[in-house]
Design a protein around this motif. Structure first.
Motif: not given
Length: 81
Positions: A12-21
């Motif tokens: 459920s987490i997008s690649s950009p959001d994972f990188t942000l995390q």
């Protein structure tokens, strides 16, 4: 003080959001210890990533110096969702 970091590696987490995390955790940890050098030897941190399963990426240990902190932030940076 003990802290366990839980990273979202689920579908459920997008690649950009994972990188942000990942970047958020790394930046927060580096900034915290840079601004609070007396925190070394006083904070124990571990972490896991969850998705279909849960896996520990850093066993809990006391952050005693910049090397241990670097090991933690390297482990976080190496994660893939």
């Amino acid at each position: 003080t003990g802290l366990w970091l839980a990273m979202d590696g689920s579908g459920s987490i997008s690649s950009p959001d994972f990188t942000l995390q990942v970047n958020g955790y790394v930046n927060a940890l580096n900034t915290f210890f840079a601004n609070n050098p007396t925190a070394y030897d006083q904070v124990a941190i571990g972490g896991s990533i969850f998705g279909a399963n849960i896996a520990t990426f850093f066993n809990i240990q006391t952050i005693t110096n910049a090397t241990v902190l670097g090991n933690l932030t390297t482990a976080i940076s190496a994660l893939n969702p």
